[in-house]
Design an enzyme around this catalytic site. Structure first.
Site, PDB file in Angstrom:
ATOM      1  N   LYS A   8       1.627 -12.680  -5.791  1.00 45.07           N
ATOM      2  CA  LYS A   8       1.689 -13.306  -4.461  1.00 45.07           C
ATOM      3  C   LYS A   8       1.551 -14.816  -4.586  1.00 45.07           C
ATOM      4  CE  LYS A   8      -1.744 -12.765  -1.566  1.00 45.07           C
ATOM      5  NZ  LYS A   8      -2.671 -12.143  -0.589  1.00 45.07           N
ATOM      6  N   HIS A  13      -8.204   8.154   9.307  1.00 43.91           N
ATOM      7  CA  HIS A  13      -7.604   6.835   9.114  1.00 43.91           C
ATOM      8  C   HIS A  13      -6.122   6.979   8.761  1.00 43.91           C
ATOM      9  CE1 HIS A  13      -7.241   6.826   4.629  1.00 43.91           C
ATOM     10  NE2 HIS A  13      -8.231   7.704   4.715  1.00 43.91           N
ATOM     11  N   SER A  47      -7.306  -2.702   4.467  1.00 41.06           N
ATOM     12  CA  SER A  47      -7.654  -1.369   4.947  1.00 41.06           C
ATOM     13  C   SER A  47      -7.988  -0.418   3.809  1.00 41.06           C
ATOM     14  CB  SER A  47      -6.520  -0.795   5.802  1.00 41.06           C
ATOM     15  OG  SER A  47      -5.317  -0.709   5.055  1.00 41.06           O
ATOM     16  N   THR A  48      -7.293  -0.544   2.668  1.00 44.69           N
ATOM     17  CA  THR A  48      -7.597   0.329   1.530  1.00 44.69           C
ATOM     18  C   THR A  48      -8.974   0.035   0.971  1.00 44.69           C
ATOM     19  OG1 THR A  48      -5.255   0.529   0.959  1.00 44.69           O
ATOM     20  CG2 THR A  48      -6.835   1.066  -0.761  1.00 44.69           C
ATOM     21  N   SER A  49      -9.323  -1.246   0.901  1.00 44.03           N
ATOM     22  CA  SER A  49     -10.664  -1.615   0.425  1.00 44.03           C
ATOM     23  C   SER A  49     -11.737  -0.990   1.302  1.00 44.03           C
ATOM     24  CB  SER A  49     -10.810  -3.142   0.423  1.00 44.03           C
ATOM     25  OG  SER A  49      -9.897  -3.731  -0.472  1.00 44.03           O
ATOM     26  N   HIS A  52      -1.967   4.676   9.299  1.00 48.61           N
ATOM     27  CA  HIS A  52      -1.169   3.625   9.941  1.00 48.61           C
ATOM     28  C   HIS A  52      -0.516   4.182  11.204  1.00 48.61           C
ATOM     29  CE1 HIS A  52      -1.998   1.132   6.578  1.00 48.61           C
ATOM     30  NE2 HIS A  52      -1.189   1.747   5.726  1.00 48.61           N
TER      31      HIS A  52
END
Length: 356
Positions: free
Chosen positions: A293, A140, A86-88, A142
């Site tokens: 990760k 935008h 979502s940040t991209s 969450h």
């Protein structure tokens, strides 16, 4: 007439009467034809007037209606699911807003609570619909889906979103809480210092990797109903599917983000003109990546996939993926390894009544 009868022989008198009768019938017939012609003329004039009124209304409606992708009164809501790229995507909106002349507003809720209070729902709906200075705009944040029709709003915003494979999303979020990402590397995260891997968490039945943590994309699409947040609710799953199909213009998938952006640019050029090139060439589109990760092992994946919660979240993800691929199949084509958007593929013919 009486004098003619006296002077004329009976035979001629009869012929005269018959001629007079025929003349009267002819005159009456002509009068009737004139009456019929007048009626037809009046009907033709009336139809013409009606047609002119209809055409005028259609022209006025055409002037009043602007395609969503070109209007300056449109609002887009991107109720972004955490860890779905979502940040991209929002970075692209930030880069385009000055060039394409629209506003971008980040909805920051207290403690990242995706559910708004009733009074905040009213305030938010009022902001989105009446804050003219912020139109056109993209909101935008969450937050869970909010049904604007419940508040008597006629012009609803356009919803878009992106979903991700539920296990991949959970793994990304797990490591994000511990190590952050390359977007703001100096920011201390909530679980910073915890070195336990995702696999170790699964094997020890930790709470941060429990199947219940998978329950997120369904309630985000389901909305502000109590049942949406009951983990494992079949009703919530079906409501999320319904909203995805009926309330969202387009829902993409993280794994195919470029296609999602390309289709948005084609459908909503007022906002996203130049977005595809920016994604392909810009630095911000690939900016945010979770650090440290480690991909989960097959054993960890198998253990999570055995839960009913995963099965439901995965069912929703597969449903969204199938819908996205269906829309894409009718919107783009591949040529020489590159995707391109189809041109207009419909036209009008046999338009009646014909205009001279």
């Amino acid at each position: 007439m009486g004098l003619l009868r006296i002077m004329m022989p009976p035979k001629f008198q009869l012929l005269a009467v018959m001629a007079f009768g025929i003349a009267m019938m002819f005159i009456e017939n002509q009068i009737q034809k004139l009456e019929d012609s007048r009626t037809k003329l009046e009907l033709t004039i009336a139809r013409h007037e009606v047609r002119e009124v209809e055409q005028r209304h259609m022209q006025e409606a055409a002037r009043d209606w602007t395609p969503p992708g070109e209007s300056d009164d449109v609002v887009i809501i991107y109720n972004r699911v955490p860890k779905t790229a979502s940040t991209s995507f929002t970075n692209i909106a930030y880069d385009l807003c000055s060039k394409n002349h629209f506003h971008v507003l980040h909805i920051n809720t207290t403690k990242n609570n995706p559910v708004m209070s009733l009074q905040d729902q009213v305030r938010f709906v009022r902001n989105v619909t009446s804050w003219k200075e912020m139109k056109p705009g993209i909101y935008h944040g969450h937050v869970a889906f909010l049904d604007f029709s419940k508040f008597g709003v006629k012009a609803k915003p356009i919803y878009i979103n992106v979903v991700r494979d539920p296990i991949e999303r959970l793994v990304s979020y797990y490591y994000f809480l511990r190590f952050g990402d390359d977007y703001r590397p100096g920011l201390r995260r909530r679980k910073q210092g915890d070195k336990k891997t995702f696999d170790e968490c699964v094997s020890s039945a930790g709470s941060d990797c429990a199947p219940e943590k998978l329950w997120l994309q369904i309630p985000f699409f389901c909305g502000h109903y109590s049942e949406c947040w009951n983990v494992g609710s079949r009703w919530a799953l079906e409501q999320a599917k319904y909203n995805l199909v009926n309330e969202y213009l387009l829902v993409g998938v993280t794994e195919e983000l470029e296609d999602f952006i390309m289709m948005l640019e084609a459908a909503l050029p007022r906002f996203f003109k130049g977005a595809t090139d920016l994604y392909r060439t810009g630095k911000k589109s690939h900016l945010r990546k979770t650090t440290e990760k480690k991909p989960p092992t097959k054993d960890s994946i198998t253990k999570l996939q055995g839960s009913e919660i995963w099965k439901m979240e995965n069912e929703f993800y597969e449903f969204a993926l199938e819908q996205f691929q269906f829309v894409r199949a009718h919107a783009v084509r591949e040529k020489d390894g590159e995707l391109y958007v189809l041109a207009q593929n419909y036209f009008y013919e046999k338009i009646y009544p014909k205009v001279n």
